[in-house]
Motif scaffolding. Sequence first.
Motif, mmCIF file in Angstrom:
data_model
loop_
_atom_site.group_PDB
_atom_site.id
_atom_site.type_symbol
_atom_site.label_atom_id
_atom_site.label_comp_id
_atom_site.label_asym_id
_atom_site.label_seq_id
_atom_site.Cartn_x
_atom_site.Cartn_y
_atom_site.Cartn_z
ATOM 1 N N PHE A 86 -29.192 74.590 -43.698
ATOM 2 C CA PHE A 86 -30.463 74.318 -44.360
ATOM 3 C C PHE A 86 -30.363 73.078 -45.250
ATOM 4 C CE2 PHE A 86 -33.426 75.072 -47.933
ATOM 5 C CZ PHE A 86 -34.618 74.995 -47.219
ATOM 6 N N ASP A 87 -29.241 72.903 -45.950
ATOM 7 C CA ASP A 87 -29.038 71.712 -46.779
ATOM 8 C C ASP A 87 -29.018 70.442 -45.928
ATOM 9 O OD1 ASP A 87 -28.994 73.106 -49.157
ATOM 10 O OD2 ASP A 87 -26.801 73.247 -49.229
ATOM 11 N N ILE A 88 -28.360 70.499 -44.778
ATOM 12 C CA ILE A 88 -28.322 69.349 -43.875
ATOM 13 C C ILE A 88 -29.730 69.055 -43.355
ATOM 14 C CG2 ILE A 88 -27.479 68.553 -41.622
ATOM 15 C CD1 ILE A 88 -24.862 70.079 -42.280
ATOM 16 N N PHE A 89 -30.485 70.091 -43.019
ATOM 17 C CA PHE A 89 -31.854 69.935 -42.552
ATOM 18 C C PHE A 89 -32.723 69.263 -43.623
ATOM 19 C CE2 PHE A 89 -36.168 71.730 -41.996
ATOM 20 C CZ PHE A 89 -36.459 71.159 -40.769
ATOM 21 N N LYS A 90 -32.527 69.649 -44.892
ATOM 22 C CA LYS A 90 -33.292 69.031 -45.982
ATOM 23 C C LYS A 90 -32.988 67.539 -46.091
ATOM 24 C CE LYS A 90 -32.155 71.532 -49.481
ATOM 25 N NZ LYS A 90 -32.025 72.192 -50.781
ATOM 26 N N ILE A 91 -31.734 67.154 -45.857
ATOM 27 C CA ILE A 91 -31.373 65.733 -45.903
ATOM 28 C C ILE A 91 -32.121 64.966 -44.811
ATOM 29 C CG2 ILE A 91 -29.489 64.101 -45.519
ATOM 30 C CD1 ILE A 91 -27.642 66.168 -46.914
ATOM 31 N N TYR A 92 -32.173 65.510 -43.603
ATOM 32 C CA TYR A 92 -32.889 64.855 -42.510
ATOM 33 C C TYR A 92 -34.392 64.783 -42.785
ATOM 34 C CZ TYR A 92 -28.933 64.332 -39.410
ATOM 35 O OH TYR A 92 -27.755 63.940 -38.851
ATOM 36 N N ILE A 93 -34.957 65.814 -43.390
ATOM 37 C CA ILE A 93 -36.380 65.792 -43.735
ATOM 38 C C ILE A 93 -36.651 64.697 -44.766
ATOM 39 C CG2 ILE A 93 -38.222 67.081 -44.908
ATOM 40 C CD1 ILE A 93 -37.812 67.918 -42.039
ATOM 41 N N LYS A 94 -35.789 64.556 -45.765
ATOM 42 C CA LYS A 94 -35.965 63.512 -46.780
ATOM 43 C C LYS A 94 -35.861 62.130 -46.143
ATOM 44 C CE LYS A 94 -34.241 66.267 -50.595
ATOM 45 N NZ LYS A 94 -33.138 66.470 -51.545
ATOM 46 N N PHE A 95 -34.924 61.949 -45.226
ATOM 47 C CA PHE A 95 -34.790 60.671 -44.542
ATOM 48 C C PHE A 95 -36.029 60.370 -43.707
ATOM 49 C CE2 PHE A 95 -33.465 58.118 -40.874
ATOM 50 C CZ PHE A 95 -33.032 56.986 -41.552
ATOM 51 N N ALA A 96 -36.567 61.371 -43.031
ATOM 52 C CA ALA A 96 -37.775 61.176 -42.216
ATOM 53 C C ALA A 96 -38.964 60.805 -43.094
ATOM 54 C CB ALA A 96 -38.073 62.448 -41.417
ATOM 55 N N LEU A 97 -39.103 61.441 -44.236
ATOM 56 C CA LEU A 97 -40.209 61.106 -45.136
ATOM 57 C C LEU A 97 -40.058 59.704 -45.703
ATOM 58 C CD1 LEU A 97 -40.721 64.476 -47.024
ATOM 59 C CD2 LEU A 97 -42.186 63.453 -45.283
ATOM 60 N N LEU A 98 -38.842 59.322 -46.043
ATOM 61 C CA LEU A 98 -38.594 57.975 -46.551
ATOM 62 C C LEU A 98 -38.902 56.932 -45.475
ATOM 63 C CD1 LEU A 98 -37.513 56.477 -49.046
ATOM 64 C CD2 LEU A 98 -35.258 56.583 -48.012
ATOM 65 N N THR A 99 -38.514 57.208 -44.245
ATOM 66 C CA THR A 99 -38.818 56.306 -43.136
ATOM 67 C C THR A 99 -40.324 56.203 -42.926
ATOM 68 O OG1 THR A 99 -36.735 56.920 -42.071
ATOM 69 C CG2 THR A 99 -38.401 55.884 -40.686
ATOM 70 N N LEU A 100 -41.024 57.314 -43.039
ATOM 71 C CA LEU A 100 -42.472 57.306 -42.893
ATOM 72 C C LEU A 100 -43.130 56.463 -43.988
ATOM 73 C CD1 LEU A 100 -44.931 58.401 -41.361
ATOM 74 C CD2 LEU A 100 -44.921 60.329 -42.956
#
Length: 88
Positions: free
Chosen positions: A15-29
Motif C-alpha cells: 500500500f505504501d508503494i502504491f501511494k508513492i505511484y499515485i503521488k507520482f501520477a498526480l505530480l505528472t498530471l
Amino acid sequence: MDLMELLHQLAWNAFDIFKIYIKFALLTLVFYLIAEWYILRYGAELEAQLDAHLAEGAPLQGQSPGERPESNSTLSKVLRFVVNFFIL
C-alpha cells in the motif's frame, strides 16, 4: 510472528508503494496541465510571431526560407522524461 502479521505487514508495504505511484501520477498530471495551459496561452502568440518572421523571408538558423521548424513542445519533453523515468 505469525502468518497473519506477516501478511498484514506485506500488505501495508504494498500500500505504501502504491501511494508513492499515485503521488507520482498526480505530480505528472499537474506538470502536464501546466504545460498544456502554457501552450494554449502562449502558443498562438508564438505562432503569430513565427509566421511574421517567416513571411519576412528571413529563414531561421539552419533552415531554408518558408520551412517551419521542428516541434519543440513542452509536452513531448514531459512525456520523454516520464518514459525515461520508467525505463531507467
